[in-house]
Design an enzyme around this catalytic site. Sequence first.
Site, short mmCIF file in Angstrom:
data_model
loop_
_atom_site.label_atom_id
_atom_site.label_comp_id
_atom_site.label_asym_id
_atom_site.label_seq_id
_atom_site.Cartn_x
_atom_site.Cartn_y
_atom_site.Cartn_z
N GLU A 264 21.44 19.04 1.82
CA GLU A 264 22.25 20.25 1.75
C GLU A 264 23.65 19.90 1.26
OE1 GLU A 264 22.95 24.48 2.62
OE2 GLU A 264 21.13 23.25 2.37
N ASN B 78 21.83 27.20 -2.43
CA ASN B 78 21.57 28.53 -1.83
C ASN B 78 20.34 29.21 -2.40
OD1 ASN B 78 23.95 28.21 -0.34
ND2 ASN B 78 25.19 29.32 -1.83
N ASP C 232 1.82 5.98 6.20
CA ASP C 232 0.39 6.24 6.10
C ASP C 232 -0.11 6.92 7.38
OD1 ASP C 232 -2.29 6.33 5.61
OD2 ASP C 232 -2.54 4.20 5.19
N LYS D 294 1.66 9.32 2.70
CA LYS D 294 0.25 9.68 2.73
C LYS D 294 0.01 10.47 4.01
CE LYS D 294 -3.01 6.83 1.37
NZ LYS D 294 -3.87 5.61 1.36
N ALA E 168 22.14 30.55 2.11
CA ALA E 168 20.74 30.21 2.32
C ALA E 168 20.60 28.70 2.14
CB ALA E 168 19.85 30.96 1.32
N SER F 55 24.48 25.34 5.07
CA SER F 55 25.91 25.64 5.13
C SER F 55 26.32 26.85 4.31
CB SER F 55 26.71 24.42 4.67
OG SER F 55 26.37 24.06 3.35
N ASP G 39 0.84 -1.19 0.00
CA ASP G 39 0.00 0.00 0.00
C ASP G 39 0.88 1.25 0.00
OD1 ASP G 39 -2.62 1.06 -0.15
OD2 ASP G 39 -2.62 1.50 1.98
#
Length: 425
Positions: free
Chosen positions: A423, A402, A237, A273, A416, A413, A233
């Site tokens: 990252e 960034n 969930d 889900k 932004a 790091s 499934d």
Amino acid sequence: MKYLNCFISTGLAAFFLVNSTSVLAADCSSDLTSGISTKRIYYVAPNGSSSNNGNSFNSPMSFTAAMAAANPGELILLKPGTYTIPYTQGKGNTITFNKSGKEGSPIYVAAANCGRAVFDFSFPDSQWVQASYGFYVTGDYWYFKGIEVTRAGYQGAYVTGSHNTFENTAFHHNRNTGLEINNGGSYNTVINSDAYRNYDPKKNGSMADGFGPKQKQGQGNRFGGCRAWENSDDGFDLFDSPQKVVIENSWAFRNGINYWSDSSFAGNGNGFKLGGNQAVGNHRITRSVAFGNVSKGFDQNNNAGGVTVINNTSYKNGINYGFGSNVKSGQKHYFRNNVSLSGSATVNNADAKSNSWDTGPVASASDFVSLDTSLATISRDNDGTLPETALFRLSTNSKLINAGTKESNISYSGSAPDLGAFERN
């Protein structure tokens, strides 16, 4: 980013000392143990006996005898190997954990020497028994580490207790969801754990998820560093759950594919889900990945509440992000720094920006070092964390670096945050 013992208080995070020896280790690449001391160790082996004293692996107890004897702050130490639970057609063979530890003194159940203790409930492929869970955890303050549950007649683990921890555990080839939290289970933590190839013959695959904190689950349940793949499934969930669930640094992939040659197969195939049945659930998911799921990677599923979705990556799902349903008045989704690649994203009723389909740069294959999804199932690192591979890592010149919006509790790091789950350092 590694999630070693995330969410867990400092005293428990490094696990525990065992008579100053190294039968357990927080990091299996070393022989060091640190943390809190246990009051008593019960040594258990697959061939253990209730007549043994359990003082060492030379005189191991049976698991049931150790469970009966264990008190808060004590450790049931399992010799690595397979613990076979006998099967009788038409009958359940559940192990019930109905006593409780205490805050700061849980009852520990762990495999020795960074090994694996596999509890095999022996159900044949097409057989199931209603409520024949593998582990039925009704008690509070249990701590499981290095445990696998397989071939249970229904859910691999069904948790209604609270303040329980599952670390470096696995739930696979069970006849319903791998690990489900329901009926009031609260403040449970699942970390660095796997759930895969769970399938329910009862309803042709439409119930068996990897992880299921759903319906009447209580508040404070969290998942970190977990993988759910190839379940009949959904991967994760959160159906019909008004209580907030937090998911971090987790992967869901290839769910909803008919691996069981079921001619009436009915699995949904969502990665994450995140609701259902118009319940208002303000769930939060960050730094997570969905790919290759039949239906949706990240699915609102008629959640009438606002969901927070930050720094995730979705790739080649039926639909990458499906958040097109209405929400209740005063509710709104929050989307930041997410990536959609090779699939569509529908996000309505949301405060959304810095995503690859709106104000952020559009993602392309060249933004990533690798899109080889076979890397997702390689072994975990020695400390139990998810493997650090090239999959979905940003390339040196990626325009996604960034390009994100700064968010509280999201580390970065550069100047932004980057877009996506990983990252670039």
